[in-house]
Every structure is written in C-alpha cells, then in structure tokens.
Design an enzyme around this catalytic site. Sequence first.
Site, PDB file in Angstrom:
ATOM      1  N   TRP A   1       0.858  -1.178   0.000  1.00  0.00           N
ATOM      2  CA  TRP A   1       0.000   0.000   0.000  1.00  0.00           C
ATOM      3  C   TRP A   1       0.891   1.224   0.000  1.00  0.00           C
ATOM      4  O   TRP A   1       1.894   1.283   0.722  1.00  0.00           O
ATOM      5  CB  TRP A   1      -0.908   0.035   1.236  1.00  0.00           C
ATOM      6  CG  TRP A   1      -1.663   1.336   1.309  1.00  0.00           C
ATOM      7  CD1 TRP A   1      -2.788   1.678   0.627  1.00  0.00           C
ATOM      8  CD2 TRP A   1      -1.303   2.488   2.077  1.00  0.00           C
ATOM      9  NE1 TRP A   1      -3.160   2.972   0.912  1.00  0.00           N
ATOM     10  CE2 TRP A   1      -2.259   3.499   1.803  1.00  0.00           C
ATOM     11  CE3 TRP A   1      -0.256   2.786   2.956  1.00  0.00           C
ATOM     12  CZ2 TRP A   1      -2.211   4.766   2.388  1.00  0.00           C
ATOM     13  CZ3 TRP A   1      -0.205   4.039   3.544  1.00  0.00           C
ATOM     14  CH2 TRP A   1      -1.181   5.011   3.256  1.00  0.00           C
TER      15      TRP A   1
ATOM     16  N   GLU B   1      -3.128  -2.875  -2.481  1.00  0.00           N
ATOM     17  CA  GLU B   1      -4.250  -2.292  -1.743  1.00  0.00           C
ATOM     18  C   GLU B   1      -4.522  -0.862  -2.194  1.00  0.00           C
ATOM     19  O   GLU B   1      -3.638  -0.009  -2.184  1.00  0.00           O
ATOM     20  CB  GLU B   1      -3.928  -2.302  -0.242  1.00  0.00           C
ATOM     21  CG  GLU B   1      -4.978  -1.637   0.623  1.00  0.00           C
ATOM     22  CD  GLU B   1      -4.555  -1.568   2.080  1.00  0.00           C
ATOM     23  OE1 GLU B   1      -5.332  -1.044   2.900  1.00  0.00           O
ATOM     24  OE2 GLU B   1      -3.436  -2.030   2.401  1.00  0.00           O
TER      25      GLU B   1
ATOM     26  N   LYS C   1      -6.810   2.888  -2.186  1.00  0.00           N
ATOM     27  CA  LYS C   1      -7.381   3.811  -1.218  1.00  0.00           C
ATOM     28  C   LYS C   1      -8.030   4.967  -1.958  1.00  0.00           C
ATOM     29  O   LYS C   1      -7.566   5.359  -3.039  1.00  0.00           O
ATOM     30  CB  LYS C   1      -6.309   4.330  -0.257  1.00  0.00           C
ATOM     31  CG  LYS C   1      -6.883   5.088   0.945  1.00  0.00           C
ATOM     32  CD  LYS C   1      -5.823   5.347   2.002  1.00  0.00           C
ATOM     33  CE  LYS C   1      -6.441   5.995   3.245  1.00  0.00           C
ATOM     34  NZ  LYS C   1      -5.453   6.195   4.321  1.00  0.00           N
TER      35      LYS C   1
ATOM     36  N   ASP D   1      -9.808  -2.874   1.355  1.00  0.00           N
ATOM     37  CA  ASP D   1      -9.930  -2.350   2.713  1.00  0.00           C
ATOM     38  C   ASP D   1     -11.259  -1.620   2.790  1.00  0.00           C
ATOM     39  O   ASP D   1     -11.488  -0.672   2.043  1.00  0.00           O
ATOM     40  CB  ASP D   1      -8.765  -1.400   3.009  1.00  0.00           C
ATOM     41  CG  ASP D   1      -8.787  -0.845   4.426  1.00  0.00           C
ATOM     42  OD1 ASP D   1      -9.836  -0.322   4.844  1.00  0.00           O
ATOM     43  OD2 ASP D   1      -7.746  -0.907   5.108  1.00  0.00           O
TER      44      ASP D   1
ATOM     45  N   HIS E   1     -11.521   2.159   2.651  1.00  0.00           N
ATOM     46  CA  HIS E   1     -10.828   2.852   1.574  1.00  0.00           C
ATOM     47  C   HIS E   1     -11.721   3.192   0.388  1.00  0.00           C
ATOM     48  O   HIS E   1     -11.226   3.385  -0.730  1.00  0.00           O
ATOM     49  CB  HIS E   1      -9.638   2.022   1.092  1.00  0.00           C
ATOM     50  CG  HIS E   1      -8.484   2.049   2.032  1.00  0.00           C
ATOM     51  ND1 HIS E   1      -7.240   1.550   1.721  1.00  0.00           N
ATOM     52  CD2 HIS E   1      -8.379   2.535   3.300  1.00  0.00           C
ATOM     53  CE1 HIS E   1      -6.428   1.712   2.744  1.00  0.00           C
ATOM     54  NE2 HIS E   1      -7.100   2.298   3.720  1.00  0.00           N
TER      55      HIS E   1
ATOM     56  N   HIS F   1      -8.760  -6.085   4.224  1.00  0.00           N
ATOM     57  CA  HIS F   1      -8.428  -5.432   5.480  1.00  0.00           C
ATOM     58  C   HIS F   1      -9.752  -4.954   6.049  1.00  0.00           C
ATOM     59  O   HIS F   1     -10.417  -4.100   5.459  1.00  0.00           O
ATOM     60  CB  HIS F   1      -7.482  -4.247   5.268  1.00  0.00           C
ATOM     61  CG  HIS F   1      -6.040  -4.629   5.289  1.00  0.00           C
ATOM     62  ND1 HIS F   1      -5.023  -3.708   5.167  1.00  0.00           N
ATOM     63  CD2 HIS F   1      -5.434  -5.839   5.430  1.00  0.00           C
ATOM     64  CE1 HIS F   1      -3.862  -4.331   5.231  1.00  0.00           C
ATOM     65  NE2 HIS F   1      -4.088  -5.620   5.380  1.00  0.00           N
TER      66      HIS F   1
ATOM     67  N   ASP G   1     -11.935   7.276   6.395  1.00  0.00           N
ATOM     68  CA  ASP G   1     -11.122   6.101   6.736  1.00  0.00           C
ATOM     69  C   ASP G   1     -10.473   6.304   8.099  1.00  0.00           C
ATOM     70  O   ASP G   1      -9.278   6.529   8.220  1.00  0.00           O
ATOM     71  CB  ASP G   1     -10.059   5.887   5.654  1.00  0.00           C
ATOM     72  CG  ASP G   1      -9.147   4.713   5.966  1.00  0.00           C
ATOM     73  OD1 ASP G   1      -9.647   3.712   6.496  1.00  0.00           O
ATOM     74  OD2 ASP G   1      -7.940   4.811   5.684  1.00  0.00           O
TER      75      ASP G   1
ATOM     76  N   ASP H   1     -10.396   4.188  10.732  1.00  0.00           N
ATOM     77  CA  ASP H   1      -9.814   2.992  11.360  1.00  0.00           C
ATOM     78  C   ASP H   1     -10.276   2.786  12.800  1.00  0.00           C
ATOM     79  O   ASP H   1      -9.490   2.483  13.692  1.00  0.00           O
ATOM     80  CB  ASP H   1      -8.284   3.043  11.299  1.00  0.00           C
ATOM     81  CG  ASP H   1      -7.773   2.806   9.886  1.00  0.00           C
ATOM     82  OD1 ASP H   1      -8.099   1.762   9.314  1.00  0.00           O
ATOM     83  OD2 ASP H   1      -7.059   3.674   9.346  1.00  0.00           O
TER      84      ASP H   1
ATOM     85  N   ASP I   1      -7.349  -4.118  10.258  1.00  0.00           N
ATOM     86  CA  ASP I   1      -6.547  -2.898  10.192  1.00  0.00           C
ATOM     87  C   ASP I   1      -7.301  -1.764  10.884  1.00  0.00           C
ATOM     88  O   ASP I   1      -8.151  -1.119  10.282  1.00  0.00           O
ATOM     89  CB  ASP I   1      -6.252  -2.530   8.732  1.00  0.00           C
ATOM     90  CG  ASP I   1      -5.299  -1.346   8.618  1.00  0.00           C
ATOM     91  OD1 ASP I   1      -4.854  -0.836   9.660  1.00  0.00           O
ATOM     92  OD2 ASP I   1      -4.992  -0.941   7.485  1.00  0.00           O
TER      93      ASP I   1
END
Length: 412
Positions: free
Chosen positions: A179, A220, A222, A253, A256, A280, A288, A290, A320
Amino acid sequence: MERYAYAKETYAKIGIDTEKAIRDLSGVKISIHCWQGDDVGGFENAGALSGGIAATGSHPGKARNFRELTDDLDAVLRLVPGRHKVNIHGMYAVTDDSVSRDRLEPKHFEKWAEFARQRGLGLDINPTLFSHPLAADGLTLSHPDEKIRRFWIDHCKAMRRVGEYFGRELNITCVNNIWIPDGFKDTPADRLGPRRRLKESLDEILAEKIDKKYLLDTVESKLFGIGLESYTVGSHEFYMNYAAKNDCICLLDNGHYHPTEVTSDKIPSMLLFFDKVALHVTRGVRWDSDHVVVFDDELKEIAKEIVRCGALDRVLIGLDYFDASINRVGAWVTGVRNMQKALLYALLTPHADLKKLQDSGSFGRLLAVNEELKFYPFADVWNEFCERQGVPGADWFDEADNYENKILELRI
C-alpha cells in the site's frame, strides 16, 4: 452446555449443523495487525505519522519496543479463540543498529519468526511506505525522482524476501501487501504519469518469481488520505486491473472507499474473476478513520458473502484499525472476536434456503425470515466455541482490565 444443546436443536430445525459451523470457524486464520498495540509507531523512532495516517488518543500503555509489543500480543491471543497470523510492517524490524528500509533482510525479522514459531502462528508482511523523510511529499513508488523511486522499489523487494523467509520458516503462507500513500492535495495536472510510474515500479518489484506456497502478493487501493484528498495514484480501478493482468491479489480495505460504497457487494464480483481476494477489515466513521471493528451490519454482510460464496479458503482476512483512546488490548480483542462472530453468524445462516426464496420471487418471506434469524440463539453457539477453544466468553474484558492495571499503566 444446556444452552448450547438448545441452540443446536433450534438451528437443526432449519438445516444448520452447529458442530460443522464450529469446525469451519476453527479453521479460519485471521491476520491480526500488530500496529494496534503501538499506534502505528514501529521501532525506528522515525517521528510523526505521515501518508494520510492518524492514530488519535493518548491512552496509557503504548508498546515501545519488541518485547512490550509481543507481550501485548500474547495478552490478545489468550482472549481470542483459535490459531491465527500476526501482520507486521517493515518498520517493525528488530535491529541493534539503525538499518535503512531498503537494506532490510530476513535476519532483521528473526525474532518475529521465533515469536510466531513458538506459538504456532503465521506471519504476514507489509513494506512501510510512509512516516519517512523520502515519503514526506506524499509520493513514493510514483515519485518523479528516479532515486526516490529506487529507494522504495528496493524496500518493497526486501520485504518480499522477508515474506518468503516467513513462509519457509513457519510453513504457513505469508501475505505481502503493498500500500502506498501517493497522491495530491489538490487537483493534479497529470493523472496518467504517476500511475505509469507506479505500474513500472510494481513491475520491477514483482518481477522475481517466488513460490506461492511461501508468499502471496497483494496490492491495496485507497480513495484518499489526509493531505492527499484530490487524487490517489493507487486507486481501486488501477489495482484491480493491475492484479488481473499481473497474477497478484487485489486487497479490499473497507475503509478505503466512498462512505456509500460497501465492500460486501464487491466480494462476489471479485471472486468471479480472481482465485483469491484479500481483505483489510476496519470501521470507517465518515472517513477512513480505522475505528475498532464492531459487530455491525456491514461486517455481517462481508462475512455472509465469504461464506455463501464458499470462499473461506479464498478470502484472506486481515484486520486494520488503531484506536489510541481506549485500552489497546481491549480494542484489539474486540475487533478480532467481532470478525469471528460475524463469520460464525454467517455459518449459522441457511443460505441455500434464502437463495431459493430470492430465486422464486418470495421477497416478503425472504425479508421476514432474515429478520427472524436475528433472534436465533447465535450467542450460545459462540460461547460454546469459546469454551472449546479455552478462552473466556462474554466476561473476557476483566482480563484485559487486569492486564492494563498490572502492565500497561506502569509504562511511562
């Protein structure tokens, strides 16, 4: 046991074998990210985070070195059912002296391999293309300066060799995930050029063929990062096409994408065209962010798609998230267990019967049945699973609190 017996009988009436569900869940390895324990700090003392990444909060107990981080991981593993994998970044190399990221070797990760071997775990790896002076302007593998690109290409090559080492040493396939933060704060004058440079960099990084028994490469995407809001070089479209043409795996993800997009809807489409898909799993709140994974509707839908597509062995599940505002061990455990709960919930769902209702146009009954299933004794099957795995059921947080009081709060 009495409650489980009732649950087993209840699910049997709709054709669900709870024993099979427990067996299937026992075989799923989740890749548990190490960076929840130290707020994505790593062991380099490289300074503040960059690349659109932000860990918020200042709760006591952040791990400061390899011993503390692995002690915390052990505390997590004691509260999580099953045997899993640990996911690390290049910046978690364990070295006596400072080693440039482009010069890292398997020997710098031997302590991680020993840690995993002693506990029967697998390891996954990620090159770290952020929080570094050569990533300060938001560009790495797509940088117009060839010398900067060379540094990051060499770092990614080095991490592939580390990943192969993990796979061979542990006899568990290592996933190497690339990433990059690359992008621009404002509207770019050239969208094609950076993506062409990224493609050329990836071509060189992945040119060396490594046995997939030991290493699987993923890329990955985003949507954006903080300070990189207007353009992301490694977009979903770029990586989906790159993976399709270059025999690697596209990693999704679920933080993302645009907030109205859902990853659960992408999984079956990807499985039609790829042998494997990587995830993820996180929780974005408005962006994003997390946040810790919770047992919400989208997590359940992600798990349902994995299960009803018959893809437990084709979807590589990693986590993640990083929350520095609460007990880090408690946050870690909460997210891992919720991912497992979602998979169990999906395994206890009569997908074939629901599909028949959809195909016959019985949408009212389909809605009603789905709603009734929410009140089935899922929790009793989960508690039975935990008991068989030798971990606490619903009262596990007492142990996390005790660990914080005795260990984490003493770190100054």
